[in-house]
Design a protein around this motif. Sequence first.
Motif, PDB file in Angstrom:
ATOM      1  N   ILE A 187       0.823  -1.207   0.000  1.00  0.00           N
ATOM      2  CA  ILE A 187       0.000   0.000   0.000  1.00  0.00           C
ATOM      3  C   ILE A 187       0.862   1.265   0.000  1.00  0.00           C
ATOM      4  CG2 ILE A 187      -1.622   1.374   1.363  1.00  0.00           C
ATOM      5  CD1 ILE A 187      -2.972  -0.893  -0.035  1.00  0.00           C
ATOM      6  N   HIS A 188       1.956   1.254   0.767  1.00  0.00           N
ATOM      7  CA  HIS A 188       2.778   2.470   0.840  1.00  0.00           C
ATOM      8  C   HIS A 188       3.561   2.731  -0.442  1.00  0.00           C
ATOM      9  CE1 HIS A 188       5.402  -0.796   2.407  1.00  0.00           C
ATOM     10  NE2 HIS A 188       6.318  -0.182   1.683  1.00  0.00           N
ATOM     11  N   ASP A 189       3.597   1.763  -1.363  1.00  0.00           N
ATOM     12  CA  ASP A 189       4.275   1.957  -2.641  1.00  0.00           C
ATOM     13  C   ASP A 189       3.295   2.205  -3.786  1.00  0.00           C
ATOM     14  OD1 ASP A 189       6.894   1.562  -1.667  1.00  0.00           O
ATOM     15  OD2 ASP A 189       6.649  -0.615  -1.764  1.00  0.00           O
ATOM     16  N   ALA A 190       1.996   2.240  -3.480  1.00  0.00           N
ATOM     17  CA  ALA A 190       0.983   2.280  -4.530  1.00  0.00           C
ATOM     18  C   ALA A 190       1.033   3.556  -5.364  1.00  0.00           C
ATOM     19  CB  ALA A 190      -0.407   2.114  -3.916  1.00  0.00           C
ATOM     20  N   ASP A 191       1.556   4.644  -4.810  1.00  0.00           N
ATOM     21  CA  ASP A 191       1.603   5.902  -5.563  1.00  0.00           C
ATOM     22  C   ASP A 191       2.470   5.789  -6.811  1.00  0.00           C
ATOM     23  OD1 ASP A 191      -0.052   7.072  -3.734  1.00  0.00           O
ATOM     24  OD2 ASP A 191       1.525   8.169  -2.669  1.00  0.00           O
ATOM     25  N   GLY A 192       3.407   4.867  -6.809  1.00  0.00           N
ATOM     26  CA  GLY A 192       4.285   4.705  -7.964  1.00  0.00           C
ATOM     27  C   GLY A 192       3.834   3.631  -8.935  1.00  0.00           C
ATOM     28  N   LEU A 193       2.591   3.161  -8.786  1.00  0.00           N
ATOM     29  CA  LEU A 193       2.106   2.059  -9.616  1.00  0.00           C
ATOM     30  C   LEU A 193       2.150   2.387 -11.103  1.00  0.00           C
ATOM     31  CD1 LEU A 193       0.805  -0.738  -9.825  1.00  0.00           C
ATOM     32  CD2 LEU A 193      -1.418   0.365  -9.495  1.00  0.00           C
ATOM     33  N   GLY A 194       1.685   3.578 -11.467  1.00  0.00           N
ATOM     34  CA  GLY A 194       1.682   3.955 -12.874  1.00  0.00           C
ATOM     35  C   GLY A 194       3.075   3.953 -13.477  1.00  0.00           C
ATOM     36  N   ARG A 195       4.038   4.451 -12.711  1.00  0.00           N
ATOM     37  CA  ARG A 195       5.421   4.487 -13.178  1.00  0.00           C
ATOM     38  C   ARG A 195       5.971   3.071 -13.379  1.00  0.00           C
ATOM     39  NH1 ARG A 195       7.005   7.450  -9.419  1.00  0.00           N
ATOM     40  NH2 ARG A 195       7.819   5.858  -8.006  1.00  0.00           N
ATOM     41  N   SER A 196       5.648   2.179 -12.439  1.00  0.00           N
ATOM     42  CA  SER A 196       6.118   0.795 -12.546  1.00  0.00           C
ATOM     43  C   SER A 196       5.507   0.100 -13.760  1.00  0.00           C
ATOM     44  CB  SER A 196       5.772   0.027 -11.271  1.00  0.00           C
ATOM     45  OG  SER A 196       6.405   0.580 -10.144  1.00  0.00           O
ATOM     46  N   LEU A 197       4.222   0.334 -13.999  1.00  0.00           N
ATOM     47  CA  LEU A 197       3.561  -0.277 -15.142  1.00  0.00           C
ATOM     48  C   LEU A 197       4.113   0.263 -16.455  1.00  0.00           C
ATOM     49  CD1 LEU A 197      -0.073  -0.314 -13.757  1.00  0.00           C
ATOM     50  CD2 LEU A 197       1.272  -2.331 -14.346  1.00  0.00           C
ATOM     51  N   ASP A 198       4.415   1.550 -16.491  1.00  0.00           N
ATOM     52  CA  ASP A 198       5.000   2.128 -17.697  1.00  0.00           C
ATOM     53  C   ASP A 198       6.355   1.491 -17.985  1.00  0.00           C
ATOM     54  OD1 ASP A 198       2.878   3.793 -18.169  1.00  0.00           O
ATOM     55  OD2 ASP A 198       3.792   5.551 -17.208  1.00  0.00           O
TER      56      ASP A 198
END
Length: 207
Positions: free
Chosen positions: A81-92
């Motif tokens: 949960i604490h890393d979820a803000d970077g999800l879009g970057r990871s998927l890209d």
Amino acid sequence: MLAIAGGKGGVGKTTTALGLSTALDTPVVAADADPDMPDLHALAGVDREPTLASLDDRDPATVAQPHPEESGVTVLPAPRIHDADGLGRSLDRLARSGRRTVVDCPAGAGPDAAAPLRAADATLLVTTLCAPALRDAAKTAAMARTLDAAPCGVVLTRTRSAPDAVVDLLGCPVIASIPPADAPILADEAVSAAYCRLAARLGEDIL
């Protein structure tokens, strides 16, 4: 990158993400983009770490874990949960890696569900035939079209039927109906055969 999405939780998105991944003849990464309901790693039988968030500073080939029973399938668990803000970057980053990828998306049509759809090339909708799930799947379909990841089809779970009304509602063909089965669902021969037919209908180009 193919997003596995739907409006309701519990309709079979995670099972479909893994079932399709294991049925494909090509190497594929199965990635979990749902930090609130991180089920993919447990279903696949891999460790909780490293997660999709680790792609921020590592190559996907060194992070994804091999499926213990399916050669060619690797798994990326959902971020904490604490890393979820970077999800879009990871998927890209995963999309840019060029690896064929199936992404298990969060339920609904909110911001969490939008992130993987933005990175995806197309969306595979998953729903049961109950009215609330179908209504929410229609909302997800509309969001996917807005984000340029238009639905390529719909998978109906816990049924053998494919009503024409579903096609009219969701604006895409029913490309698989997954029969009901007891757990472990993917061990059921009829379910496994249904996902193999789904993989054959989709082909490699959609990923």
